[in-house]
Design a protein around this motif. Structure first.
Motif, PDB file in Angstrom:
ATOM      1  N   ILE A  25       1.464  -0.737  -0.240  1.00  0.00           N
ATOM      2  CA  ILE A  25      -0.106  -0.083   0.202  1.00  0.00           C
ATOM      3  C   ILE A  25       0.850   1.352   0.143  1.00  0.00           C
ATOM      4  O   ILE A  25       2.001   1.307   1.001  1.00  0.00           O
ATOM      5  CB  ILE A  25      -1.050  -0.271   1.418  1.00  0.00           C
ATOM      6  CG1 ILE A  25      -1.968  -1.392   1.354  1.00  0.00           C
ATOM      7  CG2 ILE A  25      -1.862   1.157   1.106  1.00  0.00           C
ATOM      8  CD1 ILE A  25      -2.218  -1.112   0.172  1.00  0.00           C
ATOM      9  N   THR A  29      -1.264   6.864   0.880  1.00  0.00           N
ATOM     10  CA  THR A  29      -2.442   6.416   1.464  1.00  0.00           C
ATOM     11  C   THR A  29      -2.242   5.774   3.238  1.00  0.00           C
ATOM     12  O   THR A  29      -3.383   6.246   3.630  1.00  0.00           O
ATOM     13  CB  THR A  29      -2.961   5.061   0.937  1.00  0.00           C
ATOM     14  OG1 THR A  29      -3.345   4.643  -1.165  1.00  0.00           O
ATOM     15  CG2 THR A  29      -3.838   4.216   1.431  1.00  0.00           C
ATOM     16  N   LEU A  33      -4.965   8.294   5.349  1.00  0.00           N
ATOM     17  CA  LEU A  33      -5.410   6.846   6.404  1.00  0.00           C
ATOM     18  C   LEU A  33      -5.420   7.160   7.776  1.00  0.00           C
ATOM     19  O   LEU A  33      -6.207   7.476   8.709  1.00  0.00           O
ATOM     20  CB  LEU A  33      -5.329   5.709   6.347  1.00  0.00           C
ATOM     21  CG  LEU A  33      -6.192   4.440   4.920  1.00  0.00           C
ATOM     22  CD1 LEU A  33      -4.888   3.677   4.781  1.00  0.00           C
ATOM     23  CD2 LEU A  33      -7.617   4.708   5.511  1.00  0.00           C
ATOM     24  N   ALA A  41     -11.693   3.646   2.502  1.00  0.00           N
ATOM     25  CA  ALA A  41     -10.726   2.142   2.259  1.00  0.00           C
ATOM     26  C   ALA A  41     -10.920   1.190   1.631  1.00  0.00           C
ATOM     27  O   ALA A  41     -12.342   0.658   1.818  1.00  0.00           O
ATOM     28  CB  ALA A  41      -9.848   2.306   3.548  1.00  0.00           C
ATOM     29  N   THR A  42     -11.089   0.320   1.128  1.00  0.00           N
ATOM     30  CA  THR A  42     -11.550  -0.940   0.132  1.00  0.00           C
ATOM     31  C   THR A  42     -10.921  -1.991   0.963  1.00  0.00           C
ATOM     32  O   THR A  42     -10.158  -1.268   2.085  1.00  0.00           O
ATOM     33  CB  THR A  42     -10.633  -0.984  -0.964  1.00  0.00           C
ATOM     34  OG1 THR A  42      -9.284  -1.259  -0.773  1.00  0.00           O
ATOM     35  CG2 THR A  42     -10.667   0.089  -1.815  1.00  0.00           C
ATOM     36  N   THR A  45      -7.048  -3.223   0.479  1.00  0.00           N
ATOM     37  CA  THR A  45      -6.306  -2.160   1.693  1.00  0.00           C
ATOM     38  C   THR A  45      -6.418  -2.711   3.370  1.00  0.00           C
ATOM     39  O   THR A  45      -5.185  -2.815   3.979  1.00  0.00           O
ATOM     40  CB  THR A  45      -6.652  -0.480   0.811  1.00  0.00           C
ATOM     41  OG1 THR A  45      -6.927  -0.079  -0.049  1.00  0.00           O
ATOM     42  CG2 THR A  45      -5.600   0.126   2.391  1.00  0.00           C
ATOM     43  N   LEU A  46      -7.269  -2.654   3.767  1.00  0.00           N
ATOM     44  CA  LEU A  46      -7.628  -3.156   5.026  1.00  0.00           C
ATOM     45  C   LEU A  46      -6.990  -4.431   5.063  1.00  0.00           C
ATOM     46  O   LEU A  46      -6.001  -4.798   6.276  1.00  0.00           O
ATOM     47  CB  LEU A  46      -9.073  -2.785   5.831  1.00  0.00           C
ATOM     48  CG  LEU A  46      -9.401  -1.785   5.482  1.00  0.00           C
ATOM     49  CD1 LEU A  46     -10.589  -1.827   6.251  1.00  0.00           C
ATOM     50  CD2 LEU A  46      -8.253  -0.319   6.345  1.00  0.00           C
TER      51      LEU A  46
END
Length: 78
Positions: A25, A29, A33, A41-42, A45-46
């Motif tokens: 990532i 980003t 965050l 956030a998708t 991503t998480l």
């Protein structure tokens, strides 16, 4: 719902750059965050961030929880 990403990352002694490399990532980003500048956030991503930190996605949302991940330790207030 705010992320606890910065606290978790710092508790693990990992820099933003290290987390970026480990998770794939971008550092930009991660910064967004951590500063609550990104609210969409998708799940991908998480999951990548949580995996890189060795925690669950849920751990990224729990305020004040920065140690004892997956160890069975009792958390304060719980």
């Amino acid at each position: 719902m705010a992320l606890n990403l910065k606290a978790v990352r710092e508790a693990h002694g990992i820099t933003q750059s290290d987390l970026s490399r480990r998770s794939g990532i971008s550092r930009q980003t991660i910064i967004a965050l951590e500063n609550d500048e990104m609210y969409n956030a998708t799940s991908k991503t998480l999951v990548a961030l949580a995996d890189a930190l060795g925690v669950t996605v849920q751990d990224l949302f729990l305020p004040g929880v920065t140690s004892g991940f997956h160890t069975g330790e009792s958390q304060p207030g719980g």
